[in-house]
Each structure stands twice: as structure tokens, then as C-alpha cells.
Design an enzyme around this catalytic site. Structure first.
Site, mmCIF file in Angstrom:
data_model
loop_
_atom_site.group_PDB
_atom_site.id
_atom_site.type_symbol
_atom_site.label_atom_id
_atom_site.label_comp_id
_atom_site.label_asym_id
_atom_site.label_seq_id
_atom_site.Cartn_x
_atom_site.Cartn_y
_atom_site.Cartn_z
ATOM 1 N N ARG A 61 2.987 -1.884 7.612
ATOM 2 C CA ARG A 61 4.406 -1.601 7.336
ATOM 3 C C ARG A 61 5.228 -1.564 8.617
ATOM 4 N NH1 ARG A 61 2.207 -3.106 3.660
ATOM 5 N NH2 ARG A 61 1.890 -2.142 1.631
ATOM 6 N N SER A 82 6.595 2.555 -3.752
ATOM 7 C CA SER A 82 5.804 3.612 -3.114
ATOM 8 C C SER A 82 6.665 4.300 -2.064
ATOM 9 C CB SER A 82 4.550 3.027 -2.467
ATOM 10 O OG SER A 82 3.702 2.467 -3.450
ATOM 11 N N GLU A 90 7.907 5.404 3.602
ATOM 12 C CA GLU A 90 8.202 3.974 3.715
ATOM 13 C C GLU A 90 9.705 3.754 3.569
ATOM 14 O OE1 GLU A 90 6.262 1.197 1.217
ATOM 15 O OE2 GLU A 90 4.234 1.811 1.775
#
Length: 299
Positions: free
Chosen positions: A174, A225, A295
């Protein structure tokens, strides 16, 4: 702001300008107050000219795609939000797909299927655009952007068009070089795929789609998520084992279907969601000694 609007008028064939545009209309959370100025950019828009005009004015600039990984303040955004979601041209040459930053991952995966190219099946269910996916090295199931992206065109902080090749993307979990340079603007990327059997590609895409429908709360607004996967753990499992499934603050809730998703049950504010994120982080840290990192980006 009106001086900037006047300066942008020469580009009206490429951009649509809106004042005080609710950001809740442009995020998958359906949360966020108004942006001072919101620009929808069409394919082919000369961002190497438009972006310097904005920066020269001294107005803060924020670039978004479909807002699938954003939580926007209830007070909105003081500055300009430049939206690339309509910059979605996709071209195919052999086993290479070139797409503008606003191309949806679903469109890219579907284009790959039509040309019998495999390697992008995982992307079909990610509700974002190429630019955001490269920015955060998005991934799901058996793949991530790092696996297929071979080069990316972007504007640097001076408005110069540059190209990142291969390892220059500095992809990680990420992560990418673009996260460490938020003043760079992704324009397009090239992705190299592989020839494959169209029936196998379609079957894999359908399998991933079915898994999402069964396991994810797709019926509610969310940002997917909410937390990164901690090393050695699964965020959703830690949250579930903390007894937080269904935990609610205002209109924000830990999904009762998948604890890794924080959802907007209806009328959630940014403050609600921030408070819920903080509560989940504090509870998991207290119970398991594991720090959960978002995130989701706060704008």
C-alpha cells in the site's frame, strides 16, 4: 477564487468548474462537506497547463479519482479539488494496456478480458481509478498494481511531465513513491499483462466478484478495507475478536458482515467515522498490542 476561475476559463472545453460542490457526492463513504472549487477534467485535458495555473494562484490543490479511499472533513475542502474520474481513456497494444489516471480498475480489467489478457482480474472489484491504485499500490486476492505497472507518467512539483519506470515506482505494501510526493500528479500508466484463455479470465473475475458479494458489505457506503493488514495478522479478525462487530458511533458502524469494513449506515459524518476509527484502533491495541494503521486518507 473568482480570479482563479477567470484564469481557468481558457480550459473550459476540458474542465467543468463548480463552486461549493459537496464532497459527499464524490466519495464512496458519501461523507464530506463542500469544496471551494471542484474541477471535473475530461480526457485529454492539458493538466501540465491547468495544474501550474492553480498552483501559481497559491490555492491549495487536491487531486482525486472516484474518492474510493477518502474521508473528507465535514467542513469540506478549502481549495481546489481536481477530479480525474472523467479522464478514462484506455488503449491496448499487444500485451500492454495504457490508461489515463481516471480509468476505473473495472474498465481496465474488462478491457483486458476483451483482449484475452490476464493478470488484472484482481482489479475488477476494486472501486477506484488507476491513479489512486498506483498511488497506494492497490491490490486484492492474488494481485497488486506492482505486478503489472511498468511505467507511469506524472507531473512533478514544477508541472513538468516525467515518467517513472519499473522500480522507480518504489512500490511496497500500500505504498509508492507518489505517497511520499503528494504534490506529484499521476497522468497515466502502462501495464503489461499476459495472453490468457478468456474463459479462465472471466471465471476468475466472476469468482472474485462472488466472494466480494458474499463477504463484503457492498450494500453500504464504505472505503473498502479501512485498515492496512498488520504483519502476521488480519485487521478484520482482530476487530472481530475485540467484540466490535456492529459497534456504532453516530451513523458510522463496524460492519456486521466484515469487521475490516467501517461503513456509513446513513447520515454518518466525518467526525463519526474518525471517532469510530480511533475507538477501533485503541481497542485492538489494548486487547492485542497491535497497532492498526488506516488505508483511508483524510482530506
Amino acid at each position: 477564487m473568482h480570479t482563479l476561475i477567470d484564469a481557468l476559463k481558457p480550459y473550459e472545453s476540458y474542465i467543468r468548474i463548480r463552486e461549493q460542490e459537496p464532497m459527499s457526492h464524490h466519495t464512496t463513504f458519501r461523507i464530506g462537506g463542500p469544496a471551494d472549487l471542484f474541477l471535473d477534467c475530461a480526457s485529454g485535458a492539458p493538466l501540465d497547463e491547468i495544474v501550474p495555473v492553480i498552483r501559481k494562484s497559491g490555492t491549495p490543490l487536491y487531486v482525486i479519482g472516484r474518492g474510493s479511499n477518502l474521508l473528507v472533513h465535514d467542513e469540506g475542502v478549502r481549495g481546489v479539488v481536481l477530479c480525474t474520474a472523467e479522464m478514462h481513456e484506455i488503449r491496448v497494444s499487444g500485451d500492454v494496456i495504457t490508461a489515463e489516471a481516471g480509468a476505473s480498475l473495472f474498465s481496465i480489467a474488462s478491457t483486458a478480458l476483451r483482449h484475452e489478457l490476464c493478470g488484472a482480474e484482481y482489479a475488477a472489484g476494486i472501486p477506484g481509478t488507476l491513479g489512486g491504485a498506483v498511488f497506494m499500490n492497490a491490490g486484492a486476492y492474488d494481485g497488486q498494481m506492482e505486478d503489472i505497472v511498468i511505467q507511469t507518467k506524472y507531473l512533478d512539483e514544477n508541472g513538468t511531465i516525467c515518467t517513472a519506470h519499473g522500480a522507480e515506482h518504489q512500490f511496497g505494501y500500500r505504498e509508492s513513491i507518489f505517497k511520499t510526493h503528494p504534490d506529484w500528479v499521476i497522468l497515466s500508466s502502462e501495464m503489461r499483462l499476459r495472453q490468457g484463455d478468456p474463459e479462465e479470465i472471466r471465471a476468475k473475475m466472476q469468482d472474485y466478484a462472488q466472494r466480494r458479494r458474499e463477504k463484503q458489505p457492498l450494500e453500504f457506503p464504505s472505503a473498502g478495507s479501512t485498515f492496512k493488514r498488520p504483519v502476521g495478522y488480519f485487521a478484520g479478525k482482530l476487530i472481530q475478536d475485540s467484540g466490535l462487530m456492529g459497534y456504532t458511533i453516530g451513523g458510522a458502524q463496524v460492519s456486521e458482515k466484515h469487521a475490516g469494513f467501517l461503513i456509513n449506515r446513513g447520515g454518518a459524518t466525518c467526525a463519526d467515522m474518525q471517532a469510530l476509527i480511533a475507538h477501533v484502533q485503541e481497542t485492538v491495541l489494548k486487547n492485542f498490542g497491535v497497532a492498526l494503521h488506516c488505508e483511508v486518507r483524510l482530506l
